[in-house]
Design a protein around this motif. Sequence first.
Motif, PDB file in Angstrom:
ATOM      1  N   HIS A  10      76.532  54.130 -13.798  1.00 21.20           N
ATOM      2  CA  HIS A  10      77.699  54.904 -14.166  1.00 21.20           C
ATOM      3  C   HIS A  10      79.038  54.097 -13.780  1.00 21.20           C
ATOM      4  O   HIS A  10      79.113  53.532 -12.768  1.00 21.20           O
ATOM      5  CB  HIS A  10      77.561  56.269 -13.519  1.00 21.20           C
ATOM      6  N   SER A  11      80.019  54.304 -14.617  1.00 20.12           N
ATOM      7  CA  SER A  11      81.173  53.673 -14.271  1.00 20.12           C
ATOM      8  C   SER A  11      81.755  53.859 -13.056  1.00 20.12           C
ATOM      9  O   SER A  11      82.428  52.878 -12.391  1.00 20.12           O
ATOM     10  CB  SER A  11      82.050  53.766 -15.516  1.00 20.12           C
ATOM     11  N   MET A  12      81.705  55.057 -12.733  1.00 20.58           N
ATOM     12  CA  MET A  12      82.326  55.517 -11.427  1.00 20.58           C
ATOM     13  C   MET A  12      81.681  54.808 -10.200  1.00 20.58           C
ATOM     14  O   MET A  12      82.049  54.576  -9.398  1.00 20.58           O
ATOM     15  CB  MET A  12      82.244  57.017 -11.063  1.00 20.58           C
ATOM     16  N   ILE A  13      80.440  54.356 -10.330  1.00 26.31           N
ATOM     17  CA  ILE A  13      79.542  54.081  -9.337  1.00 26.31           C
ATOM     18  C   ILE A  13      79.907  52.576  -9.303  1.00 26.31           C
ATOM     19  O   ILE A  13      80.338  52.156  -7.974  1.00 26.31           O
ATOM     20  CB  ILE A  13      78.104  54.125  -9.765  1.00 26.31           C
ATOM     21  N   SER A  14      80.503  51.943 -10.406  1.00 29.36           N
ATOM     22  CA  SER A  14      80.813  50.532 -10.273  1.00 29.36           C
ATOM     23  C   SER A  14      82.245  50.430  -9.624  1.00 29.36           C
ATOM     24  O   SER A  14      82.414  49.422  -8.867  1.00 29.36           O
ATOM     25  CB  SER A  14      80.948  50.037 -11.771  1.00 29.36           C
ATOM     26  N   MET A  15      83.007  51.679  -9.668  1.00 29.64           N
ATOM     27  CA  MET A  15      84.297  51.577  -8.807  1.00 29.64           C
ATOM     28  C   MET A  15      84.103  51.750  -7.550  1.00 29.64           C
ATOM     29  O   MET A  15      84.967  51.077  -6.679  1.00 29.64           O
ATOM     30  CB  MET A  15      85.110  52.725  -9.288  1.00 29.64           C
ATOM     31  N   VAL A  16      83.018  51.941  -6.939  1.00 28.47           N
ATOM     32  CA  VAL A  16      82.809  51.834  -5.550  1.00 28.47           C
ATOM     33  C   VAL A  16      82.816  50.546  -4.850  1.00 28.47           C
ATOM     34  O   VAL A  16      83.525  50.384  -3.800  1.00 28.47           O
ATOM     35  CB  VAL A  16      81.590  52.736  -5.107  1.00 28.47           C
ATOM     36  N   GLU A  17      82.472  49.543  -5.519  1.00 31.68           N
ATOM     37  CA  GLU A  17      82.458  48.158  -5.218  1.00 31.68           C
ATOM     38  C   GLU A  17      83.909  47.853  -4.956  1.00 31.68           C
ATOM     39  O   GLU A  17      84.051  46.934  -4.000  1.00 31.68           O
ATOM     40  CB  GLU A  17      81.914  47.386  -6.303  1.00 31.68           C
ATOM     41  N   SER A  18      84.846  48.200  -5.582  1.00 31.39           N
ATOM     42  CA  SER A  18      86.146  47.829  -5.438  1.00 31.39           C
ATOM     43  C   SER A  18      87.158  48.667  -4.606  1.00 31.39           C
ATOM     44  O   SER A  18      88.035  48.347  -4.154  1.00 31.39           O
ATOM     45  CB  SER A  18      86.910  47.770  -6.875  1.00 31.39           C
ATOM     46  N   CYS A  19      86.428  49.652  -4.013  1.00 29.64           N
ATOM     47  CA  CYS A  19      87.074  50.625  -3.063  1.00 29.64           C
ATOM     48  C   CYS A  19      87.502  49.847  -1.780  1.00 29.64           C
ATOM     49  O   CYS A  19      86.814  48.727  -1.189  1.00 29.64           O
ATOM     50  CB  CYS A  19      86.230  51.572  -2.619  1.00 29.64           C
ATOM     51  N   ILE A  20      88.718  50.260  -1.147  1.00 34.19           N
ATOM     52  CA  ILE A  20      89.174  49.651   0.004  1.00 34.19           C
ATOM     53  C   ILE A  20      89.188  50.383   1.279  1.00 34.19           C
ATOM     54  O   ILE A  20      89.638  49.991   2.414  1.00 34.19           O
ATOM     55  CB  ILE A  20      90.382  48.759  -0.192  1.00 34.19           C
ATOM     56  N   SER A  21      89.031  51.664   0.833  1.00 33.92           N
ATOM     57  CA  SER A  21      88.997  52.564   2.054  1.00 33.92           C
ATOM     58  C   SER A  21      87.944  53.831   1.568  1.00 33.92           C
ATOM     59  O   SER A  21      87.603  54.073   0.747  1.00 33.92           O
ATOM     60  CB  SER A  21      90.430  53.232   1.915  1.00 33.92           C
ATOM     61  N   LEU A  22      87.811  54.575   2.908  1.00 36.04           N
ATOM     62  CA  LEU A  22      87.081  55.708   2.750  1.00 36.04           C
ATOM     63  C   LEU A  22      87.665  56.733   1.735  1.00 36.04           C
ATOM     64  O   LEU A  22      86.811  57.616   1.128  1.00 36.04           O
ATOM     65  CB  LEU A  22      86.513  56.243   4.148  1.00 36.04           C
ATOM     66  N   ARG A  23      89.115  56.979   1.818  1.00 38.46           N
ATOM     67  CA  ARG A  23      89.795  57.758   1.041  1.00 38.46           C
ATOM     68  C   ARG A  23      89.204  57.683  -0.321  1.00 38.46           C
ATOM     69  O   ARG A  23      89.084  58.782  -1.047  1.00 38.46           O
ATOM     70  CB  ARG A  23      91.130  57.579   1.250  1.00 38.46           C
ATOM     71  N   GLU A  24      89.163  56.337  -0.792  1.00 40.27           N
ATOM     72  CA  GLU A  24      88.855  56.332  -2.143  1.00 40.27           C
ATOM     73  C   GLU A  24      87.648  56.507  -2.509  1.00 40.27           C
ATOM     74  O   GLU A  24      87.265  56.811  -3.667  1.00 40.27           O
ATOM     75  CB  GLU A  24      89.253  54.674  -2.535  1.00 40.27           C
ATOM     76  N   LYS A  42      69.712  60.253 -10.186  1.00 41.47           N
ATOM     77  CA  LYS A  42      69.862  58.742 -10.132  1.00 41.47           C
ATOM     78  C   LYS A  42      71.140  58.344  -9.982  1.00 41.47           C
ATOM     79  O   LYS A  42      71.617  57.270  -9.022  1.00 41.47           O
ATOM     80  CB  LYS A  42      69.503  58.280 -11.630  1.00 41.47           C
ATOM     81  N   VAL A  43      72.219  59.008 -10.340  1.00 44.68           N
ATOM     82  CA  VAL A  43      73.546  58.688 -10.065  1.00 44.68           C
ATOM     83  C   VAL A  43      74.048  58.688  -8.748  1.00 44.68           C
ATOM     84  O   VAL A  43      74.615  57.944  -8.265  1.00 44.68           O
ATOM     85  CB  VAL A  43      74.605  59.564 -11.130  1.00 44.68           C
ATOM     86  N   LEU A  44      73.500  59.867  -7.900  1.00 45.01           N
ATOM     87  CA  LEU A  44      73.826  60.177  -6.779  1.00 45.01           C
ATOM     88  C   LEU A  44      73.173  59.158  -5.840  1.00 45.01           C
ATOM     89  O   LEU A  44      73.847  58.638  -4.843  1.00 45.01           O
ATOM     90  CB  LEU A  44      73.432  61.284  -6.295  1.00 45.01           C
ATOM     91  N   SER A  45      71.988  58.464  -5.967  1.00 49.60           N
ATOM     92  CA  SER A  45      71.265  57.650  -5.397  1.00 49.60           C
ATOM     93  C   SER A  45      71.983  56.476  -5.306  1.00 49.60           C
ATOM     94  O   SER A  45      72.041  55.404  -4.516  1.00 49.60           O
ATOM     95  CB  SER A  45      69.855  57.608  -5.700  1.00 49.60           C
ATOM     96  N   GLN A  46      72.490  55.979  -6.748  1.00 46.66           N
ATOM     97  CA  GLN A  46      73.371  54.843  -6.952  1.00 46.66           C
ATOM     98  C   GLN A  46      74.538  54.890  -5.931  1.00 46.66           C
ATOM     99  O   GLN A  46      74.940  53.843  -5.420  1.00 46.66           O
ATOM    100  CB  GLN A  46      73.439  54.517  -8.216  1.00 46.66           C
ATOM    101  N   PHE A  47      74.979  56.133  -6.018  1.00 46.36           N
ATOM    102  CA  PHE A  47      76.285  56.241  -5.086  1.00 46.36           C
ATOM    103  C   PHE A  47      76.083  55.824  -3.919  1.00 46.36           C
ATOM    104  O   PHE A  47      76.830  55.061  -3.101  1.00 46.36           O
ATOM    105  CB  PHE A  47      76.929  57.556  -5.326  1.00 46.36           C
ATOM    106  N   ILE A  48      74.978  56.309  -3.235  1.00 43.93           N
ATOM    107  CA  ILE A  48      74.785  56.271  -1.867  1.00 43.93           C
ATOM    108  C   ILE A  48      74.438  54.868  -1.370  1.00 43.93           C
ATOM    109  O   ILE A  48      74.861  54.300  -0.501  1.00 43.93           O
ATOM    110  CB  ILE A  48      73.543  57.256  -1.328  1.00 43.93           C
TER     111      ILE A  48
END
Length: 444
Positions: A10-24, A42-48
């Motif tokens: 999911h596109s939002m999961i891909s955004m996790v890779e570029s996060c720079i803080s826990l807040r994001e 599936k999405v929540l597993s990918q997020f974790i």
Amino acid sequence: MASALRRPKHSMISMVESCISLREIKQIHTQLLINGFFKDKKVLSQFISSIALNHPTNVEYAHQFLDQCNFRPTLRTLNWMIKAYSETSTPQMSFHLYNTMLHPTSRLLPDNCTFNFLVRACAKMMALDTGASVHAALLKYGFGNDPYIQEGLISMYAEFGLLNFACLLFDEISEPSLVVQTTMMSACAKSGHIRFARQVFDNMLCRDTVAWNVMMLGYSRWGKPEDVLNFFHLMQKEGVKADKGSMVLVLSACTHLVALDEGRKAHTYIEENKLGINVHLGTALLDMYAKCGVMNKAMEVFSAMKEKNIYTWTSAINGLATSGAGKAALELFGLMKQEGVQPNEVTFLCVLKGCSAAGLVEEGRELFESMRNICALEPKLEHYGCMVDLYGRVGLLHEALNFIDMMPMKPNMIVWGALANACNIYGNKELGELASRKMVELRS
């Protein structure tokens, strides 16, 4: 295992890779819940998994989220979290997840990746009993021949100080991989068994640059700079291209041997092979020229460096100070502070030496006071010795003696020797005899 994370996300999961803080990360978490993905396993597993893979320092947040989820985690998710914990200050948490995996309700079985990460967690924990248990478990599950697990086990037992056991493991491997051979060689070199490390190296059918670097690092660590250079020459003869790490070791050897000609050849090699100068290689090159007394070349390297760290600045300041350019060393120290680089104890020692060589008393006093008052660094015996030498060089002998009397630690031979030498130069027999008596007392 890495390929599993290349599945469509999911596109939002891909955004996790570029996060720079826990807040994001928390903001993405909130958006997932708002957009109705709180039941999408599936999405929540990918997020974790993405948090654990890309932000291991935030693995606790991923763990808390996993505990709140009403579904069984996948093997991939648990593996990434075990890996993340194995790299943190709480590697023991890896085993909580391992126990989750072993629970009958999970319907999961550990794989080679699971045990690879657990072995590394044991090494970080320095937990011999746990490591032996993991070793037994991975054999039970049939992963004893996995080259990455073999590498991890050898590293683990070497880390425990059980090099003989690591050697036994290595000897049992019929066809050790390059990674396993390099790990065995590194373990031997690190523990001082250079000859055995060399035997492993000589028996390798295929040797990459990493293997050559491991041997050179071993020679360097155990005070054998001549062997580092000999090994580098052999490396060239066999047509193996050195990398930046190789050349840092070569330049360090040249520095210890004050081998300017070899250092210049190394510099030429770096330029001809277009290795590029990073902060580590540039600092090693600068230090080599400075220790060999070629300060104009050292400062040329310094000026050309795009990135400098505290070691770079300290090396340049030390080079100027020891070459007698105390005022230039002091000016460079000021420029360093303007650049926002905080000096350490060694930096202060170098610039104080420069002040002593140039007779800059007031500047030396200010620097010494700024150590504690501005930089919150406690002066050591060496710093006090520099101040005594500074006072003595300009003939302020009584100030030097008063400074010694105010020292919070017992003066050593170097401190009294500096005063005795200054008294001899300025003809102060009384103070000279005092300093000499103190030196005799220290010898007895």
